[in-house]
Design a protein around this motif. Structure first.
Motif, PDB file in Angstrom:
ATOM      1  N   UNK A 155     -42.380   1.137   4.640  1.00  0.00           N
ATOM      2  CA  UNK A 155     -42.185  -0.311   4.835  1.00  0.00           C
ATOM      3  C   UNK A 155     -40.765  -0.700   4.382  1.00  0.00           C
ATOM      4  N   UNK A 156     -39.752  -0.106   5.034  1.00  0.00           N
ATOM      5  CA  UNK A 156     -38.390  -0.317   4.523  1.00  0.00           C
ATOM      6  C   UNK A 156     -37.968  -1.777   4.544  1.00  0.00           C
ATOM      7  N   UNK A 157     -38.489  -2.565   5.492  1.00  0.00           N
ATOM      8  CA  UNK A 157     -38.062  -3.962   5.569  1.00  0.00           C
ATOM      9  C   UNK A 157     -39.053  -4.882   4.862  1.00  0.00           C
ATOM     10  N   UNK A 158     -40.357  -4.778   5.250  1.00  0.00           N
ATOM     11  CA  UNK A 158     -41.329  -5.744   4.712  1.00  0.00           C
ATOM     12  C   UNK A 158     -41.595  -5.539   3.220  1.00  0.00           C
ATOM     13  N   UNK A 159     -41.165  -4.385   2.662  1.00  0.00           N
ATOM     14  CA  UNK A 159     -41.322  -4.229   1.210  1.00  0.00           C
ATOM     15  C   UNK A 159     -40.263  -5.036   0.464  1.00  0.00           C
ATOM     16  N   UNK A 160     -39.210  -5.446   1.189  1.00  0.00           N
ATOM     17  CA  UNK A 160     -38.144  -6.218   0.525  1.00  0.00           C
ATOM     18  C   UNK A 160     -38.199  -7.689   0.924  1.00  0.00           C
ATOM     19  N   UNK A 161     -38.461  -7.943   2.208  1.00  0.00           N
ATOM     20  CA  UNK A 161     -38.404  -9.310   2.736  1.00  0.00           C
ATOM     21  C   UNK A 161     -39.788  -9.669   3.263  1.00  0.00           C
ATOM     22  N   UNK A 162     -40.439 -10.596   2.628  1.00  0.00           N
ATOM     23  CA  UNK A 162     -41.743 -11.060   3.125  1.00  0.00           C
ATOM     24  C   UNK A 162     -41.995 -12.466   2.619  1.00  0.00           C
ATOM     25  N   UNK A 163     -42.817 -13.182   3.353  1.00  0.00           N
ATOM     26  CA  UNK A 163     -43.116 -14.568   2.991  1.00  0.00           C
ATOM     27  C   UNK A 163     -44.596 -14.820   3.247  1.00  0.00           C
ATOM     28  N   UNK A 164     -45.310 -15.395   2.301  1.00  0.00           N
ATOM     29  CA  UNK A 164     -46.739 -15.626   2.548  1.00  0.00           C
ATOM     30  C   UNK A 164     -46.972 -16.767   3.538  1.00  0.00           C
ATOM     31  N   UNK A 165     -48.118 -16.719   4.219  1.00  0.00           N
ATOM     32  CA  UNK A 165     -48.600 -17.889   4.963  1.00  0.00           C
ATOM     33  C   UNK A 165     -49.692 -18.542   4.127  1.00  0.00           C
TER      34      UNK A 165
END
Ligand code: FAD
Length: 234
Positions: A222-232
């Motif tokens: 998860x190279x991207x979503x482990x760093x950049x994520x936002x909850x709904x």
């Protein structure tokens, strides 16, 4: 304009927000949601300028084609909460222009709200998607009247609303919820034709979060979503 640290402190307002079955008492320290808080806080620090009259350029209304063009590279580096705040401000500004002929007092109030939101550098999310219930039936014919957000009573201070909005990007990390109908309402659905702004910590507001952030300790897949994520939030 706020610093990232001031933004983090603004969560101490009693908001009722939940994640995986538990109430989140400390958003900043939360192992998943705290990472999203950090992304937003970094954005605050990145765009901050000193001075009482300073305004975040990301949430200002472009006044020319050049300003609009200059906004695009800025937006590419921005967190999504700043972007939905900008979208909310543009929605309100557009609505104020459209209604100013027929409803000048409402247009004035909307513009005053936008000015205040920009000056206090708050973050606003767009609460459009209603739960909707049975999609083949209109709002007023649903078994559950709260399937669409609606007015349940009016007082001399304003209106009381009920209902569920779903999939609201970054709801728990914002300061205010911009509530607008999910579709055009018809005769007989007047109580569903409600647009308003609700503070995230208003009495009765509860936010249930979901997140696509990986829960694994090994995040190589998860190279991207482990760093950049936002909850709904719903
Ligand atoms: C990651 C993410 C972030 C989001 N962020 C936000 C946000 O910040 N704010 C916000 O307000 N919303 C947000 N949403 C919600 C999003 O806008 C809605 O999911 C979208 O509008 C679809 O609505 P729905 O999920 O209720 O689907 P539905 O309305 O149930 O639609 C499902 C499918 O059925 C079809 N359909 C629906 N009704 C009928 C009918 N009567 N007849 C035939 N076909 C029909 C639709 O075309 C669609 O293909 C987000 C969603 C996601 C996934």
């Amino acid at each position: 304009m706020l610093t990232g640290e001031q933004y983090k402190k603004s969560f101490n307002d009693g908001r009722a927000t939940f994640f995986e079955g538990h109430r989140v008492e400390d958003l900043v320290a939360h192992p998943v949601l705290g990472q999203s808080v950090d992304q937003v806080a970094e954005g605050y620090d990145r765009w901050r300028q000193p001075g009482e009259d300073a305004r975040n350029p990301l949430i200002s209304v472009p006044r020319s084609a050049e300003e609009l063009r200059a906004r695009i590279p800025m937006q590419h580096g921005a967190d999504i909460l700043a972007l939905v705040t900008y979208q909310s401000i543009m929605t309100l500004t557009t609505a104020a222009d459209r209604i100013s002929g027929a409803l000048p007092e409402f247009a004035r109030r909307i513009r005053a709200y936008v000015e205040k939101a920009q000056a206090s550098d708050i973050r606003i999310v767009e609460c459009i998607t209603d739960a909707k219930g049975d999609r083949s039936l209109p709002p007023a014919q649903q078994d559950d009247p709260d399937a669409y957000t609606h007015v349940v009573s009016r007082t001399d201070k304003g209106v009381v609303i009920r209902g569920a909005k779903l999939h609201i990007t970054a709801a728990s990390l914002a300061h205010e919820l911009m509530v607008i109908p999910t579709k055009a309402m018809h005769k007989g659905e007047e109580s569903y034709a409600i647009a308003c702004v609700v503070p995230v910590n208003a009495p009765g507001v509860k936010i249930i979060n979901t997140s696509y952030a990986p829960r694994q300790e090994d995040v190589r897949s998860f190279p991207f979503s482990s760093r950049i994520h936002m909850p709904e939030g719903s």
